[in-house]
Design a protein around this motif. Sequence first.
Motif, PDB file in Angstrom:
ATOM      1  N   TYR A  36       0.856  -1.191  -0.125  1.00 48.28           N
ATOM      2  CA  TYR A  36      -0.239   0.134   0.154  1.00 48.28           C
ATOM      3  C   TYR A  36       0.750   1.251   0.044  1.00 48.28           C
ATOM      4  CZ  TYR A  36      -3.174   3.595   1.815  1.00 48.28           C
ATOM      5  OH  TYR A  36      -3.871   5.005   2.062  1.00 48.28           O
ATOM      6  N   ALA A  37       0.764   2.191  -0.953  1.00 45.26           N
ATOM      7  CA  ALA A  37       1.434   3.301  -1.005  1.00 45.26           C
ATOM      8  C   ALA A  37       1.253   4.484   0.007  1.00 45.26           C
ATOM      9  CB  ALA A  37       1.318   4.135  -2.385  1.00 45.26           C
ATOM     10  N   GLY A  38       0.274   4.351   0.815  1.00 43.96           N
ATOM     11  CA  GLY A  38       0.031   5.345   1.762  1.00 43.96           C
ATOM     12  C   GLY A  38      -1.045   6.515   1.038  1.00 43.96           C
ATOM     13  N   SER A  39      -1.362   7.643   1.847  1.00 42.60           N
ATOM     14  CA  SER A  39      -1.893   8.621   1.392  1.00 42.60           C
ATOM     15  C   SER A  39      -1.645   9.864   2.197  1.00 42.60           C
ATOM     16  CB  SER A  39      -3.455   8.476   1.487  1.00 42.60           C
ATOM     17  OG  SER A  39      -3.891   8.365   2.706  1.00 42.60           O
ATOM     18  N   ALA A  40      -2.353  11.015   2.374  1.00 39.37           N
ATOM     19  CA  ALA A  40      -2.310  12.186   3.088  1.00 39.37           C
ATOM     20  C   ALA A  40      -2.780  11.959   4.462  1.00 39.37           C
ATOM     21  CB  ALA A  40      -2.968  13.427   2.659  1.00 39.37           C
ATOM     22  N   SER A  41      -3.413  10.753   4.763  1.00 42.15           N
ATOM     23  CA  SER A  41      -3.729  10.566   5.953  1.00 42.15           C
ATOM     24  C   SER A  41      -3.416   9.115   6.690  1.00 42.15           C
ATOM     25  CB  SER A  41      -5.469  10.589   6.101  1.00 42.15           C
ATOM     26  OG  SER A  41      -5.900  11.921   5.803  1.00 42.15           O
ATOM     27  N   PHE A  42      -2.732   8.297   5.734  1.00 44.80           N
ATOM     28  CA  PHE A  42      -2.668   7.005   6.066  1.00 44.80           C
ATOM     29  C   PHE A  42      -1.134   6.592   5.758  1.00 44.80           C
ATOM     30  CE2 PHE A  42      -6.867   7.220   5.610  1.00 44.80           C
ATOM     31  CZ  PHE A  42      -7.449   6.315   6.705  1.00 44.80           C
ATOM     32  N   PHE A  43      -0.444   6.041   6.713  1.00 46.32           N
ATOM     33  CA  PHE A  43       1.043   5.503   6.509  1.00 46.32           C
ATOM     34  C   PHE A  43       0.902   4.089   5.513  1.00 46.32           C
ATOM     35  CE2 PHE A  43       1.924   7.369  10.551  1.00 46.32           C
ATOM     36  CZ  PHE A  43       3.270   8.064  10.146  1.00 46.32           C
ATOM     37  N   ALA A  44       2.275   4.184   4.698  1.00 47.27           N
ATOM     38  CA  ALA A  44       2.033   2.854   3.879  1.00 47.27           C
ATOM     39  C   ALA A  44       2.187   1.790   4.618  1.00 47.27           C
ATOM     40  CB  ALA A  44       3.469   3.300   2.952  1.00 47.27           C
ATOM     41  N   SER A  45       2.091   0.546   3.888  1.00 50.80           N
ATOM     42  CA  SER A  45       2.296  -0.815   4.886  1.00 50.80           C
ATOM     43  C   SER A  45       2.568  -1.915   3.753  1.00 50.80           C
ATOM     44  CB  SER A  45       1.318  -1.007   5.613  1.00 50.80           C
ATOM     45  OG  SER A  45      -0.138  -1.358   5.163  1.00 50.80           O
ATOM     46  N   THR A  46       3.014  -3.031   4.008  1.00 47.24           N
ATOM     47  CA  THR A  46       3.232  -4.081   2.964  1.00 47.24           C
ATOM     48  C   THR A  46       2.523  -5.426   3.654  1.00 47.24           C
ATOM     49  OG1 THR A  46       5.095  -2.916   2.135  1.00 47.24           O
ATOM     50  CG2 THR A  46       4.780  -5.498   1.573  1.00 47.24           C
ATOM     51  N   SER A  47       1.931  -6.242   2.964  1.00 49.36           N
ATOM     52  CA  SER A  47       1.290  -7.385   3.671  1.00 49.36           C
ATOM     53  C   SER A  47       2.418  -8.338   3.544  1.00 49.36           C
ATOM     54  CB  SER A  47       0.170  -8.152   2.523  1.00 49.36           C
ATOM     55  OG  SER A  47       0.759  -8.693   1.483  1.00 49.36           O
ATOM     56  N   PRO A  48       2.269  -9.468   4.518  1.00 48.63           N
ATOM     57  CA  PRO A  48       2.773 -10.752   4.628  1.00 48.63           C
ATOM     58  C   PRO A  48       2.742 -11.400   3.353  1.00 48.63           C
ATOM     59  CG  PRO A  48       1.380 -10.469   6.346  1.00 48.63           C
ATOM     60  CD  PRO A  48       0.785  -9.513   5.615  1.00 48.63           C
ATOM     61  N   ALA A  49       3.909 -11.943   3.103  1.00 49.50           N
ATOM     62  CA  ALA A  49       4.256 -12.918   1.921  1.00 49.50           C
ATOM     63  C   ALA A  49       3.061 -14.060   1.645  1.00 49.50           C
ATOM     64  CB  ALA A  49       5.531 -13.433   1.553  1.00 49.50           C
ATOM     65  N   VAL A  50       2.460 -14.273   0.623  1.00 49.12           N
ATOM     66  CA  VAL A  50       1.439 -15.295   0.247  1.00 49.12           C
ATOM     67  C   VAL A  50       2.108 -16.179  -0.618  1.00 49.12           C
ATOM     68  CG1 VAL A  50      -0.878 -16.070  -0.476  1.00 49.12           C
ATOM     69  CG2 VAL A  50      -0.691 -14.269   0.940  1.00 49.12           C
ATOM     70  N   LEU A  51       2.536 -17.527  -0.445  1.00 49.97           N
ATOM     71  CA  LEU A  51       3.053 -18.399  -1.423  1.00 49.97           C
ATOM     72  C   LEU A  51       1.832 -19.076  -2.214  1.00 49.97           C
ATOM     73  CD1 LEU A  51       5.606 -20.612   0.824  1.00 49.97           C
ATOM     74  CD2 LEU A  51       5.730 -18.123  -0.421  1.00 49.97           C
ATOM     75  N   VAL A  52       2.112 -19.068  -3.408  1.00 45.32           N
ATOM     76  CA  VAL A  52       1.096 -19.626  -4.510  1.00 45.32           C
ATOM     77  C   VAL A  52       1.820 -20.493  -5.417  1.00 45.32           C
ATOM     78  CG1 VAL A  52      -0.083 -19.170  -6.355  1.00 45.32           C
ATOM     79  CG2 VAL A  52      -0.213 -17.490  -4.709  1.00 45.32           C
ATOM     80  N   THR A  53       1.095 -21.800  -5.206  1.00 42.81           N
ATOM     81  CA  THR A  53       1.601 -22.888  -6.166  1.00 42.81           C
ATOM     82  C   THR A  53       0.932 -23.025  -7.692  1.00 42.81           C
ATOM     83  OG1 THR A  53       2.142 -24.206  -4.156  1.00 42.81           O
ATOM     84  CG2 THR A  53       2.022 -25.333  -6.247  1.00 42.81           C
ATOM     85  N   VAL A  54       1.891 -22.749  -8.484  1.00 46.53           N
ATOM     86  CA  VAL A  54       1.486 -22.607  -9.969  1.00 46.53           C
ATOM     87  C   VAL A  54       1.997 -24.147 -10.539  1.00 46.53           C
ATOM     88  CG1 VAL A  54       1.527 -21.567 -12.227  1.00 46.53           C
ATOM     89  CG2 VAL A  54       1.547 -20.399 -10.106  1.00 46.53           C
ATOM     90  N   VAL A  55       0.946 -25.010 -10.897  1.00 44.70           N
ATOM     91  CA  VAL A  55       1.262 -26.256 -11.539  1.00 44.70           C
ATOM     92  C   VAL A  55       1.206 -26.389 -12.909  1.00 44.70           C
ATOM     93  CG1 VAL A  55       0.713 -27.444  -9.240  1.00 44.70           C
ATOM     94  CG2 VAL A  55      -1.113 -27.040 -11.214  1.00 44.70           C
ATOM     95  N   ALA A  56       1.829 -27.290 -13.677  1.00 46.55           N
ATOM     96  CA  ALA A  56       2.032 -27.283 -15.097  1.00 46.55           C
ATOM     97  C   ALA A  56       0.565 -27.817 -15.678  1.00 46.55           C
ATOM     98  CB  ALA A  56       3.219 -27.809 -15.426  1.00 46.55           C
TER      99      ALA A  56
END
Length: 266
Positions: free
Chosen positions: A218-238
Motif C-alpha cells: 500500500y502506497a499510503g496517502s495524506a492520512s495513512f501510512f504505507a504498509s506491506t502485507s505478509p507474503a502469500v505463497l502461491v503454487t502454480v502447477v503445469a
Amino acid sequence: ATLNLNLSNISPAIGAGSAALAPVQDFNGMNRPNPPSIGAFESENAAAGNQITVIAAPSPVTMNQQVTLTAKVAKTGNSAPAGSINFLNGGVSLGQSALNAQGTASLVLPGLAAGSYSVVASYSGDSNYPAGESGPDALQVLSTTKTGLAAAPNPVTAGQALTLTATVQGNAATAPGGTVSFLNGAAVLGTGTLDSSGAATLSIATLPVGTDSLTAQYAGSASFFASTSPAVLVTVVAAKPGPTTTSLVASPNSVPVRSEEHTSEL
C-alpha cells in the motif's frame, strides 16, 4: 539659506501635540517625549506579523502521538513581548498558551485526528508589540495501516486466472484510499485502486510454474501510512496434457489382386 521640507501625508514624522495613538518608543526602544516633539521619528516596535513563527513537531505523526506546537514572537526592542498565542488550524482554535519571558509559547496536544493541518500562531499583542499572525506550518497526522493479501485459487494451473485481493485497514474514521501494488518477489505484477471499503483486486494468468511469493504494497496517502502485507505463497502447477487421438489412413485404399493359374500334371 533656508531649506523647507514638506512632509507627505504618509510621513512617519509626527507633528507637535499629536498624541493620538502615538507610540512612546523608537525602533531602538528609546523613550520619546509624549506628546512627541516636532519632527521626532516615532514608531512602535517593528511589525510583529513578520516576527512571529510557529513550528509543529514532530511531523508527520501518528494519531496517538503527542504533537508540540511552539510559537515565538521576536524581541525587537528593550522589552520582551508579552501576551498570549492562539494556535489555529483553518481558523479553528487548537488551544492557547501565554508567552514566557523569552517570547515563546508552547502547546502540547495529546493526539489529533488523521489528516492535514495548517497551523498558524495568532499573537494577541501588548502595549509595545502589535497583534499579528505567523505564516502556516504544515502538520501531517497519519493513521497506521495493516495490509493483507488473499490469492484464489491456490494452487492454480498455469494459464489459469488467479485473483489477488488486497485489504488495507486503518484507525481513522474513513477507510484508507490510494493504490496497491501487487508483487511477485521484487517484480510488479500490476496495481489496483482501493475502493470505499479499502479493498483492491488484480487478476493475473501469467505466473510461472512453481512456488511464487506474492505481496501487496500500500502506497499510503495524506492520512495513512504505507504498509506491506505478509507474503502469500502461491503454487502454480503445469497444465496436464489433454487426451490425444491417433488415426490411421491407408493410401491407396484399393489394391488390385493378382490371380495365378496352377497346372498339375498327373
